[in-house]
Write an enzyme that holds these catalytic residues in place. Structure first.
Site, PDB file in Angstrom:
ATOM      1  N   LYS A  74       0.734  -1.286   0.116  1.00  0.00           N
ATOM      2  CA  LYS A  74      -0.016   0.020  -0.090  1.00  0.00           C
ATOM      3  C   LYS A  74       0.759   1.391  -0.198  1.00  0.00           C
ATOM      4  O   LYS A  74       0.647   2.285  -0.728  1.00  0.00           O
ATOM      5  CB  LYS A  74      -1.048  -0.081   1.208  1.00  0.00           C
ATOM      6  CG  LYS A  74      -2.160  -1.052   0.989  1.00  0.00           C
ATOM      7  CD  LYS A  74      -2.810  -1.423   2.382  1.00  0.00           C
ATOM      8  CE  LYS A  74      -3.747  -2.592   2.170  1.00  0.00           C
ATOM      9  NZ  LYS A  74      -4.199  -3.107   3.407  1.00  0.00           N
ATOM     10  N   GLN A 118      -4.427  -2.016   9.722  1.00  0.00           N
ATOM     11  CA  GLN A 118      -4.447  -3.494   9.232  1.00  0.00           C
ATOM     12  C   GLN A 118      -4.841  -4.559   9.951  1.00  0.00           C
ATOM     13  O   GLN A 118      -4.292  -4.695  10.863  1.00  0.00           O
ATOM     14  CB  GLN A 118      -2.600  -3.516   8.724  1.00  0.00           C
ATOM     15  CG  GLN A 118      -2.531  -5.016   7.751  1.00  0.00           C
ATOM     16  CD  GLN A 118      -3.230  -5.083   6.541  1.00  0.00           C
ATOM     17  OE1 GLN A 118      -3.200  -3.972   5.713  1.00  0.00           O
ATOM     18  NE2 GLN A 118      -3.701  -5.987   6.172  1.00  0.00           N
ATOM     19  N   ASP A 141     -11.328   2.342   4.256  1.00  0.00           N
ATOM     20  CA  ASP A 141     -11.500   1.126   4.019  1.00  0.00           C
ATOM     21  C   ASP A 141     -13.210   0.772   3.590  1.00  0.00           C
ATOM     22  O   ASP A 141     -13.578  -0.224   3.402  1.00  0.00           O
ATOM     23  CB  ASP A 141     -11.112   0.154   5.092  1.00  0.00           C
ATOM     24  CG  ASP A 141      -9.648  -0.506   4.924  1.00  0.00           C
ATOM     25  OD1 ASP A 141      -9.717  -0.827   3.670  1.00  0.00           O
ATOM     26  OD2 ASP A 141      -8.976  -0.646   5.940  1.00  0.00           O
TER      27      ASP A 141
END
Ligand code: NAP
Length: 309
Positions: A74, A118, A141
């Site tokens: 990322k 994460q 997200d």
């Protein structure tokens, strides 16, 4: 010129018997590269007009190998498209309260536009509590209940990155969705459920099947589009789809393999060898949904600037 996995896959397919030739790959590697170029152009424009550079922050707790790989990828994506990026790394011993405070600090930091935590987190930390602490304005997200609600209503918001990436992939290849029967295997909050909402918005008739579904193959055999997201390698076999189906493989399970440099191989939920010859379009693993998920996250970060700055 270097070959990536998808190139190799295409070459292999060209050497396979005729029946394989009816199938075409939904090439996430290629499409994601194109979309990243478009994002970079937008970022260059934003910078040239004196506006703020999009800034994505990631929180990584502990030293899980897969999580470290995803976060590094990322970071690399951000660099490629010209975003600023910050990775905050914490030891696995961090308490839930300390982590909540770190999230709050980022929520209040005007320099940061998007935040991802994460997953998975260590067992002593409640993931739901952490993800719901992220401000919905920075929740790139798309997991916050506020954003989930907006998405289900079809209102403008961050879309969960994997379903978003899949929709982008289908759109790129102009896969017809209106009136088509889409069967989604899996009902998780991050893939199956949001995927069903997005495919409904694409005018599909949607069926979601899961571990309690009785006679699951009777549903998948009726599907024009099958999206497999259950985390069981090779689950979907050729005799479980109808001829000409579009097949999207979300699964990524690491299987030990001493013949590879990393010591593992990624396996999808679709048994490619038996499904590919019967399908019209299919995603490879790797090189299908994975890179499109990463693009979904970048698109959301850009959206954060447009929606909230
Ligand atoms: P998850 O939270 O574990 O959910 C799995 C879903 O599959 C559940 O709804 C479960 O049903 C269902 N399921 C399990 N066994 C089944 C069976 N035998 N028959 C039918 N349904 C079954 O997983 P997830 O987070 O959605 O992820 C699924 C897979 O996608 C994993 O391999 C994950 O690593 C991968 N993934 C890939 C990406 C990417 O970027 N490529 C992104 C996200 C996830 P119940 O609800 O009844 O338990």
């Amino acid at each position: 010129m270097g070959l990536d996995n998808t190139n190799i896959l295409i070459i292999i397919c060209n050497n396979l018997p005729y029946k394989y030739k009816t199938m075409e790959l939904l090439n996430g590697n290629e499409v994601s590269k194109k979309i990243k170029i478009e994002i970079k152009e937008k970022v260059d424009f934003i910078k040239a007009s004196g506006k703020k550079t999009p800034h994505l922050a990631a929180i990584l707790v502990g030293g899980d190998g897969a999580s470290m790989t995803y976060v590094a990828a990322k970071e690399k994506d951000c660099h490629e498209v010209g975003f600023d990026s910050t990775v905050l790394r914490f030891d696995a011993s961090i308490t839930e309260e300390e982590l909540i405070n770190e999230v709050i600090k980022i929520n209040e930091n005007p320099a940061i536009d998007g935040l991802i935590v994460q997953l998975p987190l260590p067992k002593h930390i409640n993931e739901k509590k952490i993800t719901e602490t992220i401000s919905y304005k920075k929740d790139v997200d798309g997991f916050h209940p506020m954003n989930v609600g907006l998405m289900f209503k079809g209102l403008r918001t961050f879309l969960p990155a994997t379903p978003y990436g899949i929709v982008k992939l289908l759109e790129h290849y102009q896969i017809e969705t209106t009136g088509k029967h889409c069967v989604i295997i899996g009902r998780s909050d991050i893939v199956g459920k949001p995927m069903s909402a997005l495919m409904l918005q694409k005018n599909c008739t949607v069926t979601v099947v899961h571990s309690k579904t009785v006679d699951l193959p009777s549903f998948t055999r009726e599907a024009d589009i099958v999206i497999a997201a259950l985390g069981i390698p090779g689950f979907l076999k050729g005799d479980m789809i109808k001829a000409g189906a579009v097949v999207v493989d979300v699964g990524i399970t690491r299987i030990e393999d001493s013949s590879t440099k990393t010591g593992y191989k990624l396996k999808g939920d679709v048994d490619f060898d038996s499904v590919a010859p019967k399908s019209s379009w299919i995603t490879p693993v790797p090189g299908g949904v994975g890179p499109m998920t990463r693009v979904g996250l970048l698109l959301n970060t850009l959206e954060a600037i447009e929606l909230y700055k």
